[in-house]
Design a protein around this motif. Structure first.
Motif, PDB file in Angstrom:
ATOM      1  N   THR A   1      -1.667   9.974   4.267  1.00  0.00           N
ATOM      2  CA  THR A   1      -2.322   8.661   4.262  1.00  0.00           C
ATOM      3  C   THR A   1      -2.286   8.033   5.647  1.00  0.00           C
ATOM      4  OG1 THR A   1      -1.787   8.222   1.939  1.00  0.00           O
ATOM      5  CG2 THR A   1      -2.183   6.312   3.336  1.00  0.00           C
TER       6      THR A   1
ATOM      7  N   SER B   1       1.123   4.817   9.967  1.00  0.00           N
ATOM      8  CA  SER B   1       0.937   3.380   9.805  1.00  0.00           C
ATOM      9  C   SER B   1       0.670   2.748  11.167  1.00  0.00           C
ATOM     10  CB  SER B   1       2.186   2.748   9.174  1.00  0.00           C
ATOM     11  OG  SER B   1       2.080   1.338   9.141  1.00  0.00           O
TER      12      SER B   1
ATOM     13  N   VAL C   1      -8.028  -4.240   6.076  1.00  0.00           N
ATOM     14  CA  VAL C   1      -7.124  -3.225   5.530  1.00  0.00           C
ATOM     15  C   VAL C   1      -7.923  -1.954   5.263  1.00  0.00           C
ATOM     16  CG1 VAL C   1      -5.514  -2.624   3.672  1.00  0.00           C
ATOM     17  CG2 VAL C   1      -5.700  -5.003   4.461  1.00  0.00           C
TER      18      VAL C   1
ATOM     19  N   LEU D   1      -2.830   4.319   7.173  1.00  0.00           N
ATOM     20  CA  LEU D   1      -2.942   2.904   6.832  1.00  0.00           C
ATOM     21  C   LEU D   1      -3.112   2.109   8.112  1.00  0.00           C
ATOM     22  CD1 LEU D   1      -2.793   0.549   4.802  1.00  0.00           C
ATOM     23  CD2 LEU D   1      -0.309   0.546   5.151  1.00  0.00           C
TER      24      LEU D   1
ATOM     25  N   GLU E   1       0.791  -1.223   0.000  1.00  0.00           N
ATOM     26  CA  GLU E   1       0.000   0.000   0.000  1.00  0.00           C
ATOM     27  C   GLU E   1       0.826   1.276   0.000  1.00  0.00           C
ATOM     28  OE1 GLU E   1      -3.254   0.156  -0.367  1.00  0.00           O
ATOM     29  OE2 GLU E   1      -3.427  -2.036  -0.428  1.00  0.00           O
TER      30      GLU E   1
ATOM     31  N   GLN F   1      -0.019  -1.056  12.204  1.00  0.00           N
ATOM     32  CA  GLN F   1      -0.068  -2.439  11.745  1.00  0.00           C
ATOM     33  C   GLN F   1      -0.406  -3.368  12.911  1.00  0.00           C
ATOM     34  OE1 GLN F   1       0.767  -3.397   8.302  1.00  0.00           O
ATOM     35  NE2 GLN F   1       0.399  -1.196   8.105  1.00  0.00           N
TER      36      GLN F   1
ATOM     37  N   ARG G   1      -7.173   2.065   4.148  1.00  0.00           N
ATOM     38  CA  ARG G   1      -6.245   3.138   3.743  1.00  0.00           C
ATOM     39  C   ARG G   1      -7.067   4.373   3.414  1.00  0.00           C
ATOM     40  NH1 ARG G   1      -4.257   4.534  -1.258  1.00  0.00           N
ATOM     41  NH2 ARG G   1      -4.736   2.488  -2.165  1.00  0.00           N
TER      42      ARG G   1
END
Length: 214
Positions: A137, A109, A204, A139, A33, A111, A206
């Motif tokens: 962004t 990010s 997921v 994510l 991504e 995760q 984004r």
């Protein structure tokens, strides 16, 4: 979820169980991504032993990597030094439940931002989204179900895994200036702790920040 009076103590003990907890490789969804994005300033939340932060730094990003565990951060710093990117990463020990960013980012990010102890993940992610620059962004990747080797698999355990749409709504990203580019459940191949092969499913999300509305 189990309670703890000291989350840092809990996570340090978890990391001290083994010389390395994670593979040392970046999370594959991050690679997919983010690989095409122009490098800028990234925040890696819950950075663990630093594989994602190192991967980003190698691609030209400047990274602020945050984790509550001093043990994980020490390993992450060694990883970055070995990779020759120590000067591109700032390691920050912080309880993300009390985190207030003093910078803005082109990428945030998060995760597998799931925890066996209480963590206000939706509030943290909403705070992170608010720290994005226009065009930036967010994510978020999380487990959509237990892996088959997890101790809760095949047991009657009351754990809800938010769907992508539920996650987007919970973080508050439906209205402007947010643009949801990806919100899906995605399979991936994985190998368990005893070498067993399986197909896991990840949530997921984004999201991109457009121009602020005046």
């Amino acid at each position: 979820m189990p309670q703890t009076t000291d989350a840092a103590e809990f996570w340090n003990a978890r990391y001290q169980e083994n010389e390395r907890i994670w593979s040392g490789n970046p999370n594959p969804v991050l690679v997919t991504e983010v690989g095409a994005l122009a490098p800028g300033h990234a925040a890696d939340l819950g950075c663990g032993e630093g594989a994602d932060a190192v991967w980003l730094a190698r691609r030209g990003w400047t990274v602020t990597a945050v984790d509550i565990s001093s043990t994980a951060l020490a390993r992450a710093a060694d990883h970055a030094a070995d990779a020759g990117v120590a000067d591109r990463i700032t390691w920050v020990q912080h309880d993300l439940g009390r985190w207030t960013p003093d910078e803005t980012y082109d990428l945030v990010s998060a995760q597998f931002f799931q925890s066996p102890i209480d963590l206000p993940s939706e509030r943290i992610l909403a705070t992170a989204a608010g720290a994005l620059r226009p065009g930036g962004t967010l994510l978020v990747v999380s487990h959509a179900a237990f892996p088959p080797w997890a101790r809760h698999h095949d047991h009657d355990v009351d754990v809800h895994f938010p769907t992508p749409d539920e996650l987007v709504d919970a973080i508050g990203l439906r209205a402007q200036p947010w643009v949801v580019d990806v919100a899906e459940v995605r399979p991936r191949a994985a190998t368990g702790p005893d070498g067993q092969n399986a197909t896991l499913v990840d949530t997921v999300v984004r999201v991109r920040r457009g121009d602020d509305v005046t």
